[in-house]
Design a protein around this motif. Sequence first.
Motif, mmCIF file in Angstrom:
data_model
loop_
_atom_site.group_PDB
_atom_site.id
_atom_site.type_symbol
_atom_site.label_atom_id
_atom_site.label_comp_id
_atom_site.label_asym_id
_atom_site.label_seq_id
_atom_site.Cartn_x
_atom_site.Cartn_y
_atom_site.Cartn_z
ATOM 1 N N UNK A 280 -22.175 10.906 12.401
ATOM 2 C CA UNK A 280 -22.433 11.613 11.159
ATOM 3 C C UNK A 280 -22.966 10.614 10.134
ATOM 4 N N UNK A 281 -24.006 11.019 9.407
ATOM 5 C CA UNK A 281 -24.567 10.161 8.363
ATOM 6 C C UNK A 281 -25.026 11.044 7.213
ATOM 7 N N UNK A 282 -24.737 10.608 6.012
ATOM 8 C CA UNK A 282 -25.155 11.343 4.819
ATOM 9 C C UNK A 282 -26.522 10.849 4.377
ATOM 10 N N UNK A 283 -27.455 11.767 4.189
ATOM 11 C CA UNK A 283 -28.802 11.419 3.768
ATOM 12 C C UNK A 283 -29.343 12.499 2.847
ATOM 13 N N UNK A 284 -29.778 12.071 1.671
ATOM 14 C CA UNK A 284 -30.370 12.987 0.689
ATOM 15 C C UNK A 284 -29.438 14.137 0.362
ATOM 16 N N UNK A 285 -28.154 13.832 0.299
ATOM 17 C CA UNK A 285 -27.158 14.810 -0.105
ATOM 18 C C UNK A 285 -26.657 15.727 0.984
ATOM 19 N N UNK A 286 -27.238 15.667 2.178
ATOM 20 C CA UNK A 286 -26.790 16.525 3.264
ATOM 21 C C UNK A 286 -26.259 15.695 4.415
ATOM 22 N N UNK A 287 -25.527 16.369 5.291
ATOM 23 C CA UNK A 287 -24.919 15.713 6.436
ATOM 24 C C UNK A 287 -25.805 15.880 7.658
ATOM 25 N N UNK A 288 -26.088 14.749 8.310
ATOM 26 C CA UNK A 288 -26.892 14.760 9.520
ATOM 27 C C UNK A 288 -26.027 14.400 10.717
ATOM 28 N N UNK A 289 -26.365 14.935 11.879
ATOM 29 C CA UNK A 289 -25.748 14.528 13.132
ATOM 30 C C UNK A 289 -26.800 13.818 13.976
ATOM 31 N N UNK A 290 -26.499 12.589 14.386
ATOM 32 C CA UNK A 290 -27.395 11.809 15.230
ATOM 33 C C UNK A 290 -26.807 11.781 16.637
ATOM 34 N N UNK A 291 -27.597 12.184 17.612
ATOM 35 C CA UNK A 291 -27.166 12.240 19.009
ATOM 36 C C UNK A 291 -27.843 11.101 19.768
ATOM 37 N N UNK A 292 -27.044 10.302 20.429
ATOM 38 C CA UNK A 292 -27.547 9.168 21.205
ATOM 39 C C UNK A 292 -27.480 9.521 22.689
ATOM 40 N N UNK A 293 -28.626 9.466 23.362
ATOM 41 C CA UNK A 293 -28.715 9.885 24.752
ATOM 42 C C UNK A 293 -28.853 8.689 25.682
ATOM 43 N N UNK A 294 -28.364 8.872 26.881
ATOM 44 C CA UNK A 294 -28.399 7.823 27.893
ATOM 45 C C UNK A 294 -29.781 7.740 28.518
ATOM 46 N N UNK A 295 -30.192 6.522 28.859
ATOM 47 C CA UNK A 295 -31.516 6.328 29.446
ATOM 48 C C UNK A 295 -31.597 6.846 30.870
ATOM 49 N N UNK A 296 -30.601 6.529 31.661
ATOM 50 C CA UNK A 296 -30.603 6.923 33.064
ATOM 51 C C UNK A 296 -29.293 7.618 33.366
ATOM 52 N N UNK A 305 -29.335 2.919 25.998
ATOM 53 C CA UNK A 305 -29.788 4.038 25.184
ATOM 54 C C UNK A 305 -31.206 4.424 25.565
ATOM 55 N N UNK A 306 -31.427 5.734 25.715
ATOM 56 C CA UNK A 306 -32.738 6.205 26.115
ATOM 57 C C UNK A 306 -33.469 7.013 25.068
ATOM 58 N N UNK A 307 -32.758 7.634 24.124
ATOM 59 C CA UNK A 307 -33.409 8.452 23.102
ATOM 60 C C UNK A 307 -32.384 8.841 22.045
ATOM 61 N N UNK A 308 -32.885 9.342 20.925
ATOM 62 C CA UNK A 308 -32.057 9.876 19.856
ATOM 63 C C UNK A 308 -32.610 11.221 19.421
ATOM 64 N N UNK A 309 -31.700 12.116 18.997
ATOM 65 C CA UNK A 309 -32.075 13.350 18.329
ATOM 66 C C UNK A 309 -31.308 13.410 17.012
ATOM 67 N N UNK A 310 -31.945 13.954 15.979
ATOM 68 C CA UNK A 310 -31.327 14.054 14.653
ATOM 69 C C UNK A 310 -31.322 15.512 14.230
ATOM 70 N N UNK A 311 -30.171 15.986 13.753
ATOM 71 C CA UNK A 311 -29.991 17.380 13.361
ATOM 72 C C UNK A 311 -29.430 17.456 11.943
ATOM 73 N N UNK A 312 -29.731 18.554 11.271
ATOM 74 C CA UNK A 312 -29.066 18.858 10.003
ATOM 75 C C UNK A 312 -28.461 20.246 10.092
ATOM 76 N N UNK A 313 -27.388 20.437 9.337
ATOM 77 C CA UNK A 313 -26.676 21.705 9.391
ATOM 78 C C UNK A 313 -27.409 22.807 8.645
ATOM 79 N N UNK A 314 -27.495 23.961 9.264
ATOM 80 C CA UNK A 314 -28.115 25.131 8.632
ATOM 81 C C UNK A 314 -27.161 26.319 8.711
ATOM 82 N N UNK A 315 -27.318 27.252 7.791
ATOM 83 C CA UNK A 315 -26.472 28.442 7.734
ATOM 84 C C UNK A 315 -27.329 29.691 7.977
#
Length: 428
Positions: A280-296, A305-315
């Motif tokens: 979890x990381x706070x950025x620009x006033x909102x909460x983001x979830x960063x997902x760290x994926x395995x390479x193999x 580490x093989x990749x990252x995805x970044x999400x923000x919460x929506x309603x």
Amino acid sequence: MAEPEARQWKDLPADLPAEIACHIPCFVDRFYMSWACHDWWISIKNSPPPRQLPWLLLPEPTTVSEHLLPGPGNMRRISFCCVLCNGEIHNLRIKHDTGDARFFGSYDGGWILLAHGQTDRHTLLNLHTGRRLFLPDYLLCTAPGGLHPHAEVSTIILAATFSSTPTLTAQCFGAGIVETPDGCHRPRLAFWCMEGAGDRRPVAMGLMENFCDPWLRFEDVIHHQGAFHFLTNLGHVFVYEIFKFEEDGVATRLEVRVRRDYFLQGPPQGFNVKVMALYLVESRGELLMVVRLQQDYMRWTYPRTGAFHVYHGTRHLTGAGLVQLAWTELPSLDGRMLFVARGCSRAYEAADFPSFRLGEGIYFLDDRCSDNVDMVSLAPYGVTHRQYTCSDNGRYRWVEGEPRPQVFQRWFPYMKYSDYSPPIWFIP
């Protein structure tokens, strides 16, 4: 042809050292520059340093030479890796005795969190001032609701953060993801008050929140909008707002308001997808979830580490008028610099650091073993040595294209293991 006559530093034009100082962002480089001569010292003094990005605190492979036995005279060596200098190692030693400490987090203003005995003597140390504050070694385990504490049990803090800059006041609370060394391997949540932490260890209140789902794990914790937010491995968030924390010598009482935010879409799932960590990381006033994926996915021993995805919460509103939450993936970082680690992720704007040539991206460190309780609990000089992985560090970014290429810049892949600590971010 005659050799050109050597000139002294003081013969430089008066405005040139000041101009050079403005282009040196790193604290350490500025310190060395100030030692060149008096004029350079004046230039550094009159040119305040820019805002600093986190440094990578990279441990040495071992605390002592293989020819030396552990002892008080064999001090730990720590290398600071300054991200502003593109990962250059400065080889600065911590002047404070950190014993056989395991580092498990940091906080703004030069604070680092460490456990001197790996599983105990948890401490908060400020590297700028040398000030030390105690953290809990024991917790009072409670049922959900937190009003009926049981006996004290020893605890291992895996990740932690604070409601504000650590002080000795009742308004500063700590919260962490903890484990008890009893073999159950079910993380608990712990809360404590920093009042009086300069003289004694706080008493922590521990809550069992996975009583309904034995497979539920807590991945990260952050303080956001006045409350502690805990992220689970399923992408759900448990929110705790502390109203009162009292210690009167007889009993410890904790009053919290609990909210559980269940998100419809969690981390990526599938046979070919393996999630290594969630942040979890706070950025620009909102909460983001960063997902760290395995390479193999099929690599079982310390995969990279093989990749990252970044999400923000929506309603979203349902047809019945109910609010549903979902993690929605961000198409780009939009100028963000995200430094991720359990309990101490931070977000910065690349536009605030125009001369550092780093740019947007996800800056990560090797935390593959940071929550491995079996690793933490090993005897440090027994038959089986600890091996905290230290080689999976770097920067990850996307570049334009279709499909969108993913670019890694790996730092220190040769730093395989440390026998006392994983890396952490140091936040100046």
